[in-house]
Design an enzyme around this catalytic site. Structure first.
Site, PDB file in Angstrom:
ATOM      1  N   GLU A  69      32.934  41.988  57.755  1.00 24.57           N
ATOM      2  CA  GLU A  69      31.479  41.962  57.623  1.00 24.57           C
ATOM      3  C   GLU A  69      31.002  43.162  56.805  1.00 24.57           C
ATOM      4  O   GLU A  69      30.033  43.059  56.053  1.00 24.57           O
ATOM      5  CB  GLU A  69      30.867  41.946  59.030  1.00 24.57           C
ATOM      6  CG  GLU A  69      29.424  41.532  59.093  1.00 24.57           C
ATOM      7  CD  GLU A  69      29.154  40.127  58.582  1.00 24.57           C
ATOM      8  OE1 GLU A  69      30.063  39.271  58.627  1.00 24.57           O
ATOM      9  OE2 GLU A  69      28.024  39.891  58.117  1.00 24.57           O
ATOM     10  N   PRO A  98      29.456  42.490  48.031  1.00 25.33           N
ATOM     11  CA  PRO A  98      28.230  41.785  47.648  1.00 25.33           C
ATOM     12  C   PRO A  98      27.096  42.750  47.292  1.00 25.33           C
ATOM     13  O   PRO A  98      26.138  42.364  46.603  1.00 25.33           O
ATOM     14  CB  PRO A  98      27.851  40.971  48.892  1.00 25.33           C
ATOM     15  CG  PRO A  98      29.096  40.876  49.711  1.00 25.33           C
ATOM     16  CD  PRO A  98      29.893  42.099  49.397  1.00 25.33           C
ATOM     17  N   ARG A 130      42.657  39.666  29.767  1.00 29.20           N
ATOM     18  CA  ARG A 130      42.610  39.024  28.449  1.00 29.20           C
ATOM     19  C   ARG A 130      42.135  39.971  27.351  1.00 29.20           C
ATOM     20  O   ARG A 130      42.250  39.645  26.164  1.00 29.20           O
ATOM     21  CB  ARG A 130      41.796  37.732  28.497  1.00 29.20           C
ATOM     22  CG  ARG A 130      40.399  37.896  29.009  1.00 29.20           C
ATOM     23  CD  ARG A 130      39.730  36.546  29.210  1.00 29.20           C
ATOM     24  NE  ARG A 130      39.550  35.833  27.956  1.00 29.20           N
ATOM     25  CZ  ARG A 130      38.645  36.175  27.040  1.00 29.20           C
ATOM     26  NH1 ARG A 130      37.847  37.204  27.238  1.00 29.20           N
ATOM     27  NH2 ARG A 130      38.543  35.474  25.922  1.00 29.20           N
ATOM     28  N   ASP A 145      35.937  38.512  22.500  1.00 28.47           N
ATOM     29  CA  ASP A 145      34.585  38.996  22.663  1.00 28.47           C
ATOM     30  C   ASP A 145      33.989  39.754  21.499  1.00 28.47           C
ATOM     31  O   ASP A 145      32.827  39.583  21.204  1.00 28.47           O
ATOM     32  CB  ASP A 145      34.537  39.779  23.953  1.00 28.47           C
ATOM     33  CG  ASP A 145      35.154  38.903  25.035  1.00 28.47           C
ATOM     34  OD1 ASP A 145      34.439  38.063  25.559  1.00 28.47           O
ATOM     35  OD2 ASP A 145      36.363  39.025  25.260  1.00 28.47           O
TER      36      ASP A 145
END
Ligand code: 9D3
Length: 237
Positions: A120, A93, A158, A173
């Site tokens: 954690e 994160p 992809r 893209d």
């Protein structure tokens, strides 16, 4: 491309046809031999008599912390399975956000090693020694890094050469909707048969056969939608 995943839940990536990665585009990439995903269990490198991979945080607090030694040994052992040097990525994160431009640069790597886990935190000393690129997929809390790793793998798969068919790659893209100044735009609305559904007609311009008019209408819709829904993409957040 070889992608190694170092995790305490290797079963999420394993098997003849692993749930998310065995189907659709990543599944095709693996069957075509342009993508190989190899999962390794950190637990297999837990030293000591109890096979511990985590321990209580110094300073107290909730949750457990991944210990340095099992993760370090797992990464070194996995890297030694193949002579190609691996780009080390820690799913966390606290990482930089995964964007399409990062995905495009990762798709050029010959080998990626992803570290994902359910804990954690990780002892900071092993992060400093591994010096991984730290990546997050967005500002929401997952229960572990494995699904984030799969999102990265799907997005990279992809873009690998030969994975998308011609029709799909036209929508891919390097050809994806861009505005007059090269901005990435949201897509326009799409319509198919019937011409009228539940009393609602498809836009007339799409039925008229004027390809120039269709292209102008689509670009206008892309710009409108991007301005309304994602002004940040146009640089006026
Ligand atoms: C209270 C501190 N929490 C950080 C927000 C602890 C914590 C929550 C969730 C620690 C690890 C996790 C598990 N998530 C990931 O490993 C993860 C993740 C995510 O939760 N969101 C977006 N991207 C990612 S990449 C890895």
């Amino acid at each position: 491309m070889r992608i190694d995943v170092v995790t305490t839940f290797p079963e999420m990536f394993e098997g003849e046809s692993p749930a998310a990665l065995g189907v659709s585009i990543p599944g095709r990439a693996m069957r075509a031999g342009v993508l190989e995903v190899v999962a390794t269990n950190i637990r297999d490198f837990a030293g000591g008599r109890h096979g511990k991979t985590d321990d209580r945080p110094f300073g107290g607090g909730p949750g457990m912390v991944m210990m340095c030694q099992p993760l370090w040994d797992a990464v070194r052992a996995v890297e030694a399975l193949d002579t190609t040097p691996a780009k080390r990525i820690l799913m966390t994160p606290q990482g930089q956000r995964l964007t399409q431009s990062l995905v495009e640069s990762l798709a050029k790597e010959p080998r990626i090693l992803l570290i994902a886990g359910h804990y954690e935190g990780i002892d900071e000393r092993v992060i400093e020694k591994l010096e991984p690129l730290e990546v997050s997929i967005g500002d929401y809390v997952l229960s572990g890094g494995e699904l984030a790793a799969m999102v990265l793998i799907d997005a990279v798969a992809r873009l690998l050469p030969g994975v998308l068919g011609h029709d799909e790659s036209a929508a891919s893209d390097s050809f994806s909707p861009v505005g007059p100044s090269g901005e990435r735009l949201l897509d326009c609305p799409h319509y198919t048969r019937p011409r009228v559904w539940e009393g609602v007609a498809a836009p007339e311009v799409l039925l008229g056969g004027d390809h120039g008019a269709v292209a102008r209408w689509r670009l206008k819709k892309m710009m409108e939608r991007t301005r309304e829904r994602r002004p940040d993409l146009l640089g006026d957040g």
